[in-house]
Design an enzyme around this catalytic site. Structure first.
Site, short mmCIF file in Angstrom:
data_model
loop_
_atom_site.label_atom_id
_atom_site.label_comp_id
_atom_site.label_asym_id
_atom_site.label_seq_id
_atom_site.Cartn_x
_atom_site.Cartn_y
_atom_site.Cartn_z
N HIS A 1 -8.15 -1.08 6.15
CA HIS A 1 -8.41 -2.31 6.91
C HIS A 1 -8.97 -3.37 5.97
O HIS A 1 -9.87 -3.08 5.17
CB HIS A 1 -9.39 -2.02 8.05
CG HIS A 1 -9.62 -3.21 8.92
ND1 HIS A 1 -8.71 -3.63 9.87
CD2 HIS A 1 -10.64 -4.10 8.96
CE1 HIS A 1 -9.17 -4.71 10.46
NE2 HIS A 1 -10.34 -5.03 9.93
N ASN B 1 0.84 -1.21 0.00
CA ASN B 1 0.00 0.00 0.00
C ASN B 1 0.86 1.25 0.00
O ASN B 1 0.53 2.24 -0.66
CB ASN B 1 -0.94 0.00 1.21
CG ASN B 1 -2.20 -0.81 0.96
OD1 ASN B 1 -3.05 -0.42 0.16
ND2 ASN B 1 -2.30 -1.96 1.62
N LYS C 1 0.55 -1.79 15.04
CA LYS C 1 0.52 -1.34 16.44
C LYS C 1 -0.72 -0.47 16.63
O LYS C 1 -1.15 0.23 15.70
CB LYS C 1 1.76 -0.51 16.77
CG LYS C 1 3.04 -1.33 16.79
CD LYS C 1 3.17 -2.08 18.10
CE LYS C 1 4.38 -2.98 18.08
NZ LYS C 1 4.39 -3.93 19.20
N ILE C 2 -1.24 -0.51 17.84
CA ILE C 2 -2.40 0.34 18.15
C ILE C 2 -1.89 1.63 18.78
O ILE C 2 -1.17 1.60 19.79
CB ILE C 2 -3.38 -0.39 19.08
CG1 ILE C 2 -3.96 -1.61 18.34
CG2 ILE C 2 -4.49 0.54 19.54
CD1 ILE C 2 -4.79 -2.53 19.20
N LEU C 3 -2.25 2.74 18.16
CA LEU C 3 -1.78 4.04 18.66
C LEU C 3 -2.62 4.47 19.87
O LEU C 3 -3.82 4.17 19.94
CB LEU C 3 -1.87 5.08 17.55
CG LEU C 3 -0.95 4.82 16.34
CD1 LEU C 3 -1.37 5.66 15.14
CD2 LEU C 3 0.52 5.06 16.71
N ASN D 1 -6.66 4.97 7.88
CA ASN D 1 -6.22 3.58 7.94
C ASN D 1 -6.90 2.79 6.84
O ASN D 1 -8.01 3.11 6.43
CB ASN D 1 -6.59 2.97 9.30
CG ASN D 1 -6.09 1.55 9.46
OD1 ASN D 1 -4.97 1.22 9.00
ND2 ASN D 1 -6.87 0.69 10.07
C1 GAR Z 1 -3.10 -4.88 4.16
O1 GAR Z 1 -3.95 -5.92 3.76
C2 GAR Z 1 -3.80 -3.99 5.17
O2 GAR Z 1 -5.16 -3.82 4.91
C3 GAR Z 1 -3.58 -4.75 6.45
O3 GAR Z 1 -2.25 -5.23 6.35
C4 GAR Z 1 -1.93 -5.42 4.98
C5 GAR Z 1 -0.65 -4.68 4.69
O4 GAR Z 1 -0.19 -4.95 3.40
N1 GAR Z 1 -3.79 -3.92 7.58
C6 GAR Z 1 -4.26 -4.37 8.74
O5 GAR Z 1 -4.56 -5.53 8.94
C7 GAR Z 1 -4.39 -3.31 9.82
N2 GAR Z 1 -5.11 -3.81 10.93
P1 GAR Z 1 0.97 -4.07 2.77
O6 GAR Z 1 2.08 -4.01 3.81
O7 GAR Z 1 1.38 -4.85 1.55
O8 GAR Z 1 0.41 -2.72 2.44
#
Ligand code: GAR
Length: 192
Positions: free
Chosen positions: A114, A22, A96-98, A112
């Site tokens: 999710h 991302n 991490k949770i802020l 964020n």
């Molecule tokens: C993504 O799927 C994102 O939505 C998720 O981690 C992955 C990161 O992928 N985020 C969470 O689960 C947050 N709670 P990336 O490092 O390739 O962007």
């Protein structure tokens, strides 16, 4: 919320913990003339995060904070954010949770992504839980961060169909593709 005036992009820090797909996608969009944000800082809690490579590749400032003491790490992060005049934070796979007080400092200016159709499946292991519950659809959500986990105002969501033979791997891959669509779209929606 500040808007992009066509001249000065919104200075943004991206927080990552892992692969950083991302992050890479947001960097790519930020290079477009009319995209509202610039990525000026990358922060990670994990020195081994693969995504940190994009800091080197794209010559973006990066810094790792180990979060062994959350209060101290957050204090240091805040001062770095202020020093760099960061106006917006994008969490992108940041695990991490802020704290409430940190979030208050950037109230309404933390986004964020999710990997579920919030309010369903807050927290971790979203794909495994969606598959276990035989959901017909899952998806992803861009939302504002408030002090309750994965509960802030929803900006955009995309639905993804779940097939009978899906595994966590196949489903997460399909959802990630949609994440790469909606994160930049949400930023355009909010700031253009
Ligand atoms: C993504 O799927 C994102 O939505 C998720 O981690 C992955 C990161 O992928 N985020 C969470 O689960 C947050 N709670 P990336 O490092 O390739 O962007």
């Amino acid at each position: 919320m500040v808007k992009f005036n066509g001249l000065k992009k919104i200075k943004t820090a991206v927080f990552i913990s892992g692969k950083g797909s991302n992050l890479k996608n947001l960097i790519k969009f930020s290079k477009q003339k009319n995209f509202p944000i610039s990525i000026d800082l990358i922060i990670s809690n994990n020195a081994k995060a693969k995504g940190l490579i994009y800091a080197n590749n794209f010559k973006i400032k990066k810094k790792v904070f180990n979060f062994s003491n959350k209060i101290i790490s957050e204090k240091k992060i805040l001062s770095l954010l202020f020093k760099n005049k960061i106006e917006l934070i994008c969490l992108a796979g940041f695990m991490k949770i802020l704290s409430k007080s940190f979030i208050q400092e950037f109230n309404g200016r933390i986004l964020n992504i999710h990997p579920s159709l919030l309010p369903k499946y807050k927290g971790l292991n979203t794909h495994a839980r969606a598959l276990e519950n035989r959901e017909k659809y899952s998806g992803c959500t861009v939302h504002l961060v408030n002090s309750k986990l994965d509960s802030g105002k929803i900006i955009l969501q995309n639905k993804v169909k779940i097939y009978k033979n899906d595994s966590v791997k196949t489903l997460s891959k399909r959802i990630l593709k949609q994440e790469h669509k909606i994160y930049p779209e949400a930023i355009i929606k909010l700031f253009s």
